[in-house]
Scaffold this active site. Structure first.
Site, PDB file in Angstrom:
ATOM      1  N   ARG A  35      28.021  55.606  34.275  1.00 59.89           N
ATOM      2  CA  ARG A  35      27.086  56.321  35.548  1.00 59.89           C
ATOM      3  C   ARG A  35      26.622  57.641  35.292  1.00 59.89           C
ATOM      4  NH1 ARG A  35      31.609  55.354  40.109  1.00 59.89           N
ATOM      5  NH2 ARG A  35      30.989  52.606  40.781  1.00 59.89           N
ATOM      6  N   LYS A 218      38.424  36.903  47.284  1.00 60.35           N
ATOM      7  CA  LYS A 218      38.129  35.899  49.255  1.00 60.35           C
ATOM      8  C   LYS A 218      37.262  35.635  49.977  1.00 60.35           C
ATOM      9  CE  LYS A 218      42.303  39.072  50.876  1.00 60.35           C
ATOM     10  NZ  LYS A 218      42.665  40.292  51.757  1.00 60.35           N
ATOM     11  N   GLY A 374      32.414  44.976  40.930  1.00 57.24           N
ATOM     12  CA  GLY A 374      33.091  45.726  39.973  1.00 57.24           C
ATOM     13  C   GLY A 374      33.825  44.998  38.803  1.00 57.24           C
ATOM     14  N   GLY A 397      29.621  48.158  46.065  1.00 56.79           N
ATOM     15  CA  GLY A 397      29.667  48.415  47.791  1.00 56.79           C
ATOM     16  C   GLY A 397      27.825  48.457  48.181  1.00 56.79           C
TER      17      GLY A 397
HETATM   18  P1  AMP Z   1      36.984  40.510  44.529  1.00 56.93           P
HETATM   19  O1  AMP Z   1      36.959  42.202  44.266  1.00 56.93           O
HETATM   20  O2  AMP Z   1      36.487  40.421  45.974  1.00 56.93           O
HETATM   21  O3  AMP Z   1      35.353  40.500  43.679  1.00 56.93           O
HETATM   22  O4  AMP Z   1      38.089  40.353  43.860  1.00 56.93           O
HETATM   23  C1  AMP Z   1      38.259  40.075  42.613  1.00 56.93           C
HETATM   24  C2  AMP Z   1      39.723  39.676  42.495  1.00 56.93           C
HETATM   25  O5  AMP Z   1      39.667  38.585  43.264  1.00 56.93           O
HETATM   26  C3  AMP Z   1      40.267  39.865  40.567  1.00 56.93           C
HETATM   27  O6  AMP Z   1      41.255  41.284  40.759  1.00 56.93           O
HETATM   28  C4  AMP Z   1      41.182  38.747  40.204  1.00 56.93           C
HETATM   29  O7  AMP Z   1      42.352  38.720  39.935  1.00 56.93           O
HETATM   30  C5  AMP Z   1      40.929  37.953  42.130  1.00 56.93           C
HETATM   31  N1  AMP Z   1      41.350  36.635  41.299  1.00 56.93           N
HETATM   32  C6  AMP Z   1      40.230  36.072  41.353  1.00 56.93           C
HETATM   33  N2  AMP Z   1      40.713  34.525  41.675  1.00 56.93           N
HETATM   34  C7  AMP Z   1      42.087  34.665  41.850  1.00 56.93           C
HETATM   35  C8  AMP Z   1      43.378  33.351  42.638  1.00 56.93           C
HETATM   36  N3  AMP Z   1      42.747  32.257  41.907  1.00 56.93           N
HETATM   37  N4  AMP Z   1      43.968  33.897  42.911  1.00 56.93           N
HETATM   38  C9  AMP Z   1      44.508  35.188  43.317  1.00 56.93           C
HETATM   39  N5  AMP Z   1      43.126  36.129  42.769  1.00 56.93           N
HETATM   40  C10 AMP Z   1      42.771  36.013  41.572  1.00 56.93           C
END
Ligand code: AMP
Length: 416
Positions: A35, A218, A374, A397
């Protein structure tokens, strides 16, 4: 609107909102200076043009002054990267004399803006059981004192530059409110310009076919992006933990995979909308499942909609990556946000790694590729592909909200 390339900085003091919110270890060593490096071109431009700099940033989430969150810890690194010994103002509201004494070529960094509640404009220290009335009253007090806080910052300088994309989605004193003090002398820095033009290119002016790859944990955190992008892109590849909510929505068995039951109707609506609009939705047919959320778990490959009880989907299988590959290689504009599996564990990093490599290949073939968020940025950096894609966004974000179609306060304040 003024432009950093044509603005005359000669003899002027520029107050620049940078995002120096870098990670520090327990001994206050910077563990990743990306950054800081990202803001250097803007800062050097002002100095080369005969101006002086007043730098302002936040660091962490202090609740008041705290040595742990002092920007003095990063002063040596900023000085080194700029090639100028940077002065320090230990209180961002008491820097009048230091700012006034700045000569062309000199740089002053203000202490962490968030030592004051006025930066964010949110009251602090409210009792947990405070009533709505009390909360409202406290907010009114901080909003009132915020006016003097902003005016003080603005009084130090002749012009304002916002180069902090990471906080562009916040309507804070230094990211948005200060702009109105410089109606004719406000502009974006190079980092902001780069981020805005990369994202606007994907959203508003893409070369088709256009593909979005959305991964991560999610559906609930990516729904805003899905809804905005579905009207704009030709294909969407969905990976990561999000897949299983869609699988369940289509009647498949997801075993112990991550699944958001309260998002099933949302997933159904996305599936219907994609079908109606002719947007290709790709999940891949097979996934790698594990019998525990662990790098050492037993694994096997199964159909994504037939996951046995006791097993959970952890990564896209190689056959699914092959499907994704065909989509990627035929795309001209590609956006990637979120890992395709639990990539922090080596056993489940395969699809995410393959995606980084495919994006590098697509870029070499002339596609425009934008990576943000990230985890996907970490993946691209870790795998050494950061300079092999068209643009890597620095803002988590901020990028998400931009992609959701929201107007970011930090951008609006400069443009209006
Ligand atoms: P996000 O912050 O929503 O982009 O999510 C990132 C996180 O999603 C990372 O820490 C990954 O380990 C997790 N992730 C990716 N695939 C899976 C999965 N199949 N089951 C659980 N967590 C996951």
């Amino acid at each position: 609107m003024k432009n950093i390339d044509t603005y005359d900085f000669s003899g002027k003091k520029a107050i620049v909102r940078v995002d120096f919110n870098v990670p520090l270890d327990d001994s206050f060593n910077i563990t990743d200076d990306t950054r800081i490096r990202a803001a250097i071109p803007t800062l050097k431009k002002v100095l080369a043009g005969g101006g002086s700099l007043i730098l302002m940033s936040h660091l962490g989430r202090p609740k008041g002054p705290a040595d742990k969150f002092s920007l003095k810890h990063i002063l040596p690194r900023v000085s080194e990267l700029l090639g100028v010994s940077v002065q320090f103002a230990p209180d961002c509201q008491q820097a009048d004399a230091q700012a006034a004494a700045l000569r062309p070529g000199e740089v002053l960094m203000l202490e962490n803006l968030r030592f004051y509640a006025e930066e964010e404009g949110k009251p602090r220290g409210l009792a947990e059981d405070a009533s709505e009335e009390e909360k409202k009253a406290a907010k009114a007090v901080v909003k009132e004192s915020q006016k003097a806080f902003v005016a003080k910052l603005a009084s130090y300088a002749d012009c304002y530059i916002n180069d902090a994309f990471g906080t562009a989605h916040r309507a804070h004193a230094s990211t948005a409110l200060i702009a109105k003090y410089f109606p004719e002398d406000k502009m974006f820095g190079y980092l902001m310009e780069g981020e805005i033009s990369a994202i606007e290119k994907v959203l508003n002016n893409p070369e088709h076919p256009t593909t979005a790859i959305l991964g991560g944990a999610k559906v609930s955190s990516k729904i805003g992006i899905l809804e905005n992008l579905i009207d704009r892109v030709d294909n969407i590849i969905i990976g990561g933990g999000m897949v299983y909510t869609f699988v369940k929505a289509q009647g498949g068995s997801v075993g112990n995979s991550l699944c958001e039951d309260d998002q099933i109707d949302t997933a159904k609506a996305i599936l219907e909308k994609a079908a109606a609009k002719g947007v290709g939705l790709y999940f891949g047919d097979e996934v790698i499942v594990a019998d525990a959320f662990s790098n050492d778990a037993a694994t096997k490959i199964v159909a994504k909609d037939a996951i046995p009880d006791g097993w959970m989907g952890m990564d896209a299988a190689p056959s699914s990556v092959e499907t994704f590959r065909k989509v990627i290689m035929s795309s001209r504009t590609i956006l990637w946000n979120g890992p395709l599996g639990v990539f922090e564990m080596e056993a489940f990093a395969g699809a995410t790694r393959a995606m980084a490599s495919m994006l590098a290949e697509a870029t070499a073939n002339g596609a425009f590729t934008l990576v943000g968020g990230g985890d996907s940025v970490a993946a691209v950096n870790k795998m050494g592909y950061a300079d092999k894609v068209s643009y890597v966004s620095t803002g988590g974000g901020a990028m998400l909200e931009f992609l959701e179609g929201k107007e970011l306060p930090g951008i609006k304040a400069i443009r209006e």
